[in-house]
Design an enzyme around this catalytic site. Structure first.
Site, PDB file in Angstrom:
ATOM      1  N   ILE A  10      -4.725  14.080  14.781  1.00 57.80           N
ATOM      2  CA  ILE A  10      -4.248  13.919  16.153  1.00 57.80           C
ATOM      3  C   ILE A  10      -4.164  12.450  16.570  1.00 57.80           C
ATOM      4  O   ILE A  10      -3.226  12.027  17.211  1.00 57.80           O
ATOM      5  CB  ILE A  10      -5.185  14.664  17.143  1.00 57.80           C
ATOM      6  CG1 ILE A  10      -5.350  16.125  16.754  1.00 57.80           C
ATOM      7  CG2 ILE A  10      -4.720  14.520  18.579  1.00 57.80           C
ATOM      8  CD1 ILE A  10      -4.091  16.946  16.809  1.00 57.80           C
ATOM      9  N   ALA A  31     -27.273  -1.663  18.474  1.00 57.10           N
ATOM     10  CA  ALA A  31     -26.626  -0.778  17.503  1.00 57.10           C
ATOM     11  C   ALA A  31     -25.139  -1.079  17.441  1.00 57.10           C
ATOM     12  O   ALA A  31     -24.590  -1.706  18.339  1.00 57.10           O
ATOM     13  CB  ALA A  31     -26.839   0.681  17.896  1.00 57.10           C
ATOM     14  N   GLU A  62     -25.782  -6.392  13.749  1.00 57.05           N
ATOM     15  CA  GLU A  62     -25.790  -5.956  15.148  1.00 57.05           C
ATOM     16  C   GLU A  62     -26.979  -6.518  15.916  1.00 57.05           C
ATOM     17  O   GLU A  62     -26.843  -6.906  17.076  1.00 57.05           O
ATOM     18  CB  GLU A  62     -25.755  -4.431  15.238  1.00 57.05           C
ATOM     19  CG  GLU A  62     -24.415  -3.823  14.850  1.00 57.05           C
ATOM     20  CD  GLU A  62     -23.275  -4.189  15.791  1.00 57.05           C
ATOM     21  OE1 GLU A  62     -23.515  -4.502  16.984  1.00 57.05           O
ATOM     22  OE2 GLU A  62     -22.118  -4.160  15.338  1.00 57.05           O
ATOM     23  N   SER A 105     -23.928  14.217  16.811  1.00 55.85           N
ATOM     24  CA  SER A 105     -23.357  15.407  17.458  1.00 55.85           C
ATOM     25  C   SER A 105     -22.687  16.285  16.413  1.00 55.85           C
ATOM     26  O   SER A 105     -21.459  16.383  16.361  1.00 55.85           O
ATOM     27  CB  SER A 105     -22.320  14.997  18.510  1.00 55.85           C
ATOM     28  OG  SER A 105     -22.915  14.200  19.498  1.00 55.85           O
ATOM     29  N   PRO A 106     -23.466  16.938  15.540  1.00 53.12           N
ATOM     30  CA  PRO A 106     -22.881  17.658  14.402  1.00 53.12           C
ATOM     31  C   PRO A 106     -21.993  18.842  14.754  1.00 53.12           C
ATOM     32  O   PRO A 106     -21.304  19.362  13.890  1.00 53.12           O
ATOM     33  CB  PRO A 106     -24.101  18.103  13.595  1.00 53.12           C
ATOM     34  CG  PRO A 106     -25.228  18.126  14.564  1.00 53.12           C
ATOM     35  CD  PRO A 106     -24.925  17.042  15.571  1.00 53.12           C
ATOM     36  N   GLU A 135     -15.773 -10.018  21.546  1.00 54.58           N
ATOM     37  CA  GLU A 135     -15.024 -10.441  22.728  1.00 54.58           C
ATOM     38  C   GLU A 135     -14.983  -9.391  23.834  1.00 54.58           C
ATOM     39  O   GLU A 135     -14.806  -9.727  25.002  1.00 54.58           O
ATOM     40  CB  GLU A 135     -13.611 -10.863  22.344  1.00 54.58           C
ATOM     41  CG  GLU A 135     -12.767  -9.738  21.757  1.00 54.58           C
ATOM     42  CD  GLU A 135     -11.413 -10.202  21.282  1.00 54.58           C
ATOM     43  OE1 GLU A 135     -10.473  -9.403  21.389  1.00 54.58           O
ATOM     44  OE2 GLU A 135     -11.300 -11.335  20.801  1.00 54.58           O
ATOM     45  N   GLU A 142     -17.570  -7.269  24.502  1.00 53.83           N
ATOM     46  CA  GLU A 142     -18.945  -6.855  24.804  1.00 53.83           C
ATOM     47  C   GLU A 142     -19.508  -7.684  25.951  1.00 53.83           C
ATOM     48  O   GLU A 142     -19.441  -8.903  25.933  1.00 53.83           O
ATOM     49  CB  GLU A 142     -19.863  -7.044  23.587  1.00 53.83           C
ATOM     50  CG  GLU A 142     -19.796  -5.946  22.576  1.00 53.83           C
ATOM     51  CD  GLU A 142     -20.830  -6.136  21.477  1.00 53.83           C
ATOM     52  OE1 GLU A 142     -21.551  -5.170  21.205  1.00 53.83           O
ATOM     53  OE2 GLU A 142     -20.899  -7.235  20.888  1.00 53.83           O
TER      54      GLU A 142
END
Length: 188
Positions: free
Chosen positions: A20, A81, A97, A118-119, A143, A145
């Site tokens: 999609i 993260a 990170e 979120s399986p 840039e 963040e």
């Protein structure tokens, strides 16, 4: 991670995939699957490259970032993260990170847990690391963040959980792990 045997009666076989959308962070697809009883169903899937997150303690306080989260339409306090870049291993991403978002550097990162976010609809796995010997470095935000960096006590973390300023799974797990660490002296 311990695996267990999945019998043929428990699986869903993909018959067709309709892609999609493909974006910078995720892609979306709808799969037609054959269920164990022989009927067909559709599954809407979010494909994600995976992410790394870091539990970093400085002076017995947890390093966190606060940023606006558009899907929730509010500010959230989270541990550092970010998503894995193509071909990047999770530990490298965790170190990157931590430094980019907070300016902190760890001499060592120890894997704590790997978990699915979120399986029911997404294939994202987060690799959660514990930072060792954390020192100051240079923050290097992307840039797009905009975030605040600070440290919090366990009591502050629990208050932020209670009032909803901390609500994401990775940070909730980090606070639970930290609490267990303080009680036992070990990262369990």
């Amino acid at each position: 991670m311990e695996e267990y045997e999945v019998t043929r009666e428990q699986t869903e076989t993909t018959i067709a995939t309709n892609k999609i959308f493909s974006g910078k962070v995720i892609s979306l697809q709808v799969d037609t699957v054959l269920l164990p009883d022989g009927t067909e169903a559709t599954r809407e899937l979010v494909k994600h490259p995976g992410a790394a997150a870091v539990i970093a303690l400085v002076d017995q306080k947890l390093v966190v970032v606060e940023q606006y989260r558009k899907p929730l339409e509010k500010m959230q306090i989270e541990i550092p993260a970010g998503k894995l870049d193509p071909g990047e291993d999770a530990q490298t991403a965790a170190a990157r990170e931590l430094e980019e978002e907070t300016g902190y550097i760890a001499t060592e990162l120890q894997l704590y847990r790997v978990f699915a976010t979120s399986p029911g609809f997404a294939d994202e796995w987060i690799h959660l690391y514990i930072a060792k010997d954390v020192t100051s470095g240079q923050q290097q935000l992307d840039e797009d963040e905009f975030l605040n960096v600070f440290t919090i006590t366990l009591e502050e973390a629990e208050a932020y959980i209670a009032n909803g300023r901390i609500g994401d799974a990775k940070t909730l797990l980090a606070v639970l792990a930290w609490k267990q660490y303080l009680a036992t002296g070990k990262w369990q």
